[in-house]
Every structure is written in C-alpha cells, then in structure tokens.
Design an enzyme around this catalytic site. Structure first.
Site, PDB file in Angstrom:
ATOM      1  N   HIS A 121      45.040 -20.530 -15.114  1.00 58.91           N
ATOM      2  CA  HIS A 121      45.599 -18.338 -15.185  1.00 58.91           C
ATOM      3  C   HIS A 121      46.106 -18.335 -14.428  1.00 58.91           C
ATOM      4  O   HIS A 121      45.741 -18.401 -13.500  1.00 58.91           O
ATOM      5  CB  HIS A 121      43.731 -18.380 -15.727  1.00 58.91           C
ATOM      6  CG  HIS A 121      43.212 -17.480 -16.623  1.00 58.91           C
ATOM      7  ND1 HIS A 121      44.081 -15.563 -15.792  1.00 58.91           N
ATOM      8  CD2 HIS A 121      42.937 -16.858 -17.705  1.00 58.91           C
ATOM      9  CE1 HIS A 121      43.013 -14.908 -16.512  1.00 58.91           C
ATOM     10  NE2 HIS A 121      42.896 -15.489 -17.365  1.00 58.91           N
ATOM     11  N   ASP A 198      38.971 -21.956  -9.389  1.00 55.83           N
ATOM     12  CA  ASP A 198      38.715 -21.111 -10.317  1.00 55.83           C
ATOM     13  C   ASP A 198      37.532 -21.625 -11.122  1.00 55.83           C
ATOM     14  O   ASP A 198      37.784 -22.323 -12.066  1.00 55.83           O
ATOM     15  CB  ASP A 198      40.238 -20.838 -10.538  1.00 55.83           C
ATOM     16  CG  ASP A 198      39.592 -19.578 -12.203  1.00 55.83           C
ATOM     17  OD1 ASP A 198      38.529 -19.169 -12.010  1.00 55.83           O
ATOM     18  OD2 ASP A 198      40.932 -19.334 -12.570  1.00 55.83           O
ATOM     19  N   GLN A 201      35.623 -21.111 -16.421  1.00 56.48           N
ATOM     20  CA  GLN A 201      35.602 -22.154 -17.196  1.00 56.48           C
ATOM     21  C   GLN A 201      34.092 -23.176 -15.969  1.00 56.48           C
ATOM     22  O   GLN A 201      32.874 -23.063 -17.081  1.00 56.48           O
ATOM     23  CB  GLN A 201      36.148 -22.776 -17.902  1.00 56.48           C
ATOM     24  CG  GLN A 201      37.223 -21.809 -18.034  1.00 56.48           C
ATOM     25  CD  GLN A 201      36.473 -20.653 -19.810  1.00 56.48           C
ATOM     26  OE1 GLN A 201      35.758 -21.272 -20.602  1.00 56.48           O
ATOM     27  NE2 GLN A 201      36.832 -19.395 -19.705  1.00 56.48           N
ATOM     28  N   LYS A 224      31.394 -13.737 -18.858  1.00 60.49           N
ATOM     29  CA  LYS A 224      31.634 -15.209 -19.720  1.00 60.49           C
ATOM     30  C   LYS A 224      30.112 -16.377 -19.989  1.00 60.49           C
ATOM     31  O   LYS A 224      30.652 -17.197 -20.466  1.00 60.49           O
ATOM     32  CB  LYS A 224      33.495 -16.096 -18.986  1.00 60.49           C
ATOM     33  CG  LYS A 224      34.851 -15.995 -19.236  1.00 60.49           C
ATOM     34  CD  LYS A 224      35.437 -16.697 -18.623  1.00 60.49           C
ATOM     35  CE  LYS A 224      36.605 -15.586 -18.201  1.00 60.49           C
ATOM     36  NZ  LYS A 224      37.174 -15.676 -19.713  1.00 60.49           N
ATOM     37  N   CYS A 366      46.596 -16.149 -21.373  1.00 56.84           N
ATOM     38  CA  CYS A 366      47.193 -15.154 -20.683  1.00 56.84           C
ATOM     39  C   CYS A 366      47.540 -16.636 -19.161  1.00 56.84           C
ATOM     40  O   CYS A 366      46.934 -16.712 -17.380  1.00 56.84           O
ATOM     41  CB  CYS A 366      45.705 -15.163 -19.736  1.00 56.84           C
ATOM     42  SG  CYS A 366      45.320 -13.331 -19.934  1.00 56.84           S
TER      43      CYS A 366
END
Length: 408
Positions: A121, A198, A201, A224, A366
């Site tokens: 991202h 990261d 998700q 999220k 993104c």
C-alpha cells in the site's frame, strides 16, 4: 452465534441502497461498526468526555480507564510481551510514518538501505521514500510474480550489510494473499535486519502473535476491524521503541520541561503527544471482543465456503482476470478479490453494481506500483467480512454477470 445473529449486531447492514438491500463488499477499505462499538463511543462521548491521564476528577478517570483498557485488550490480542509495547496512533498510515521517521532518525545514515515489496500500500512505501530522501538512503524493492506471490528467493540478494530495515505487508490489500512473513522475518533477522509488518489486513483475517512471529514492528487500523475511525496501533519491541526518538513533541510525552532541556516520558506515553482520540480508541476493546466471538468452527467453515465459491467463479470465467491467485491452496488467500474485465472499465462496473445495492471498490486501491506491475490503470475489488452471506455472494455474481453483459 449464527450468521444472522452476527448481522443483527451491525445496524448498517439492514439499510437499503436505491431500494435494494445493501450488500457491503468493501470491507478491506473500512468495515462496518458493531453495535457494541457504537455504544462505547456514545458512552464515552456523552458521559465521560474529559482529557485522559491529566485530571483527578471522575470523568477524566473514566475516560482514562477506557483508553488504557483498550491498550490491555490490544496487548492480549497481539500477544505482546508488555503493554508498554502498544502505541496508539490515528491508523496504520500514522504508525508506519512514526516508525519510518523515528527509526530513520536513530539508525539510518547516508548510503544505507531499506527494503519494501512491490505489493505494498502507498502507506508502506511513501513514508520510507521520504525517510530515504531525508537521510540519503536507498530504497530497494522485492518483486511479486505473475500470480501475486512475493519472490522470496530474491530476498537474500537484496539484503546487504547496509540494509537497516524491511517493511512488508502481512496481506496485500489488492492481492489478498497471506504472505510468509515469518519466513521473511527469519531471513532478515539472520542478517541482523529488523522487520516492520503492515497488518492492516492481517490483523483482521489472521491470528497474530507478535512474539511467535518475532516481528520488530506490527501496525494496523481499528476502522478495518469493526472499531471507530481514527484509531491505529503500533506494536514495537521495547528495545527499538526505547532507542528511537519521539515523533512529535507536546503534552503527555514529556518527563520534565525547561528552556534548557526536556526529558521524555517512559513508554508508551513517549510516542503519544497531545490529546488522544480517546473516545474512538476505547472502541478497540469491544471490537476485539467481537472478533473473538467469530472463532467458531461452523462460522469459519461457512466463510470459507463463500470464499471458495467466489474464487471458483473468478478462476473459471474467461472474461475475468483475477489478481492474487493462490497456489492451489485457498487457505493462503483471504476473501478479497481484485479483478478486471477485458474491454470494460472498472469504474463503470462499480457504478452499475452500486445501483444494484452492491458496494465494491474500484481504482488503484492506494497501490499504484501493483497496478503498474500487472499493466492496468485500476481494478475492481470485492472484499468480504464474516457478516457477509452466501446469498449476498450469489447475488453479487448474478449482478456482476449482468453488468458485464451490459458493457461488453
């Protein structure tokens, strides 16, 4: 809990769009909020609206307890060693920026190197580019193959004695493949290179144990994960957080202040300057409590059945190109499907689906370098959550076929 009980906990799922039942398939961008999250935010805002940590009155104490209770909940969710390793931010983007700046200030010099992947991202690319430009460092990229898998075999040759850190996504927000982050971390650590993961998700779809994973930093966003917006988490090993300078100066992050010298507060306050978003941060606790309710075999099997149904559809329709294809093992992919249809613009499809009550994402997500890698200007993405149903998936397929027929 069955699927209908779960859906009843989300007020937004009962609304209609253009006279049709809402089918919300944009969960990778922002999930809907569970009722307990809405209740906690309203409770803090209406009953305990006061600055945390600073005052001794009842309202301030209640707000502080809710804020710090969220820290304890996150610590348990990630299995961090100590609660001081949990830093609250405004989201994944802010957390990555914090590490890129502070770690760069402490450890990166001219000529040093940072590794990212082609599947990142923008939030896990641009902060490192900014740091490299500021420090005179070099950004290196680990590529992905045609199916969207990271080319791990090329990592060894990217790492040198000048490599200072690697940043990698747990799961790409475009490709939906669960990356072998433990293997990546082990390879990097064998060469003395720390790793930031990261988890925007990953924290949603995987059981995360930062001690077992042995990552040096792990970041994710609350919005999220069924919590309020403006909420983010940075987990960092204490040894790194202690060694890094603060990102921002101001109230709360100080020990003593004089015009001669300022000392900094101990962790975690050192990195939490100013008045925090305490009403929203407090919602992380009920959000994570809800996530723990989802770990039932029956619900997992039901969600996997939906995922496999959609994966089979995308893989077998010759008009559709799916990006992020598992290597025969559906378990390595989350229910996130980015795709394109030859001769059809992704935004046109998204607009038609919207009129049918279906919310999906279109565009670059993104992640422009991923688009460049696969030679497209944008994609259409359907991303599901545990509150989505097989009936919704079947309706989505029916509507997508109708939309494609209209446009071809």
């Amino acid at each position: 809990m069955d699927i209908q009980q779960i859906r009843n906990m989300f007020p937004s799922l009962s609304r209609k769009v253009y006279g049709k039942n809402l089918v919300y398939f944009d969960n990778a961008a922002t999930s809907q909020r569970v009722q307990t999250v809405l209740d906690e935010w309203n409770r803090i805002s209406s009953e305990s609206n006061a600055n945390i940590h600073r005052a001794v009155h009842r309202l301030a104490d209640e707000a502080t307890q809710a804020y710090e209770g969220a820290r304890d909940a996150v610590k348990e969710y990630l299995n961090a060693a100590v609660r001081e390793e949990i830093i609250f931010t405004s989201g994944t983007t802010a957390a990555v920026n914090l590490v890129a700046f502070c770690y760069g200030e402490a450890f990166v010099k001219e000529g040093d190197e940072v590794i990212v992947t082609e599947a990142e991202h923008h939030s896990n690319i641009v902060p490192w580019q900014m740091m490299c430009k500021r420090k005179g460092a070099v950004l290196k990229v680990l590529p992905v193959d045609d199916s969207g898998h990271l080319m791990i075999e090329k990592l060894e040759e990217l790492i040198t004695e000048r490599t200072k850190i690697m940043a990698v996504t747990h799961i790409s927000n475009v490709l939906g493949l669960i990356n072998p982050v433990k293997e990546i971390i082990d390879k990097c650590h064998s060469r003395g290179v720390p790793v930031l993961v990261d988890g925007a998700q990953g924290a949603v779809h995987c059981k995360v144990d930062v001690q077992e994973m042995d990552c040096d930093f792990y970041v994710f966003s609350g919005h999220k994960l069924y919590a309020a917006t403006g909420t983010g988490v940075l987990y960092g090993k204490k040894k790194w957080l202690d060694a890094m300078p603060p990102y921002m100066g101001g109230g709360e992050m100080v020990g003593t202040v004089s015009f001669k010298e300022t000392t900094y507060a101990p962790l975690p306050m050192k990195f939490e300057a100013g008045t925090q978003n305490f009403a929203s941060i407090a919602t992380l606790k009920p959000a994570l409590e809800f996530v723990n309710l989802l770990n039932t075999n029956e619900l997992i099997k039901y969600n996997d059945k939906i995922k496999d149904y959609l994966l089979d559809y995308f893989n077998n329709d010759p008009r559709i190109r799916l990006y992020g294809v598992p290597r025969g093992i559906s378990e390595e992919k989350i229910p996130l499907f980015s795709f394109s249809v030859q001769g059809v613009h992704h935004e046109d499809l998204a607009l038609i689906l919207d009129k049918m009550g279906i919310a999906v994402r279109s565009g670059q997500m993104c992640a422009e370098p991923v688009m460049d890698r696969f030679g497209v200007t944008g994609m259409l993405r359907a991303s599901l959550a545990p509150y989505n149903t097989m009936e919704e998936a079947e309706y989505f397929v029916k509507c997508l076929n109708k939309a494609i027929d209209m446009l071809i």
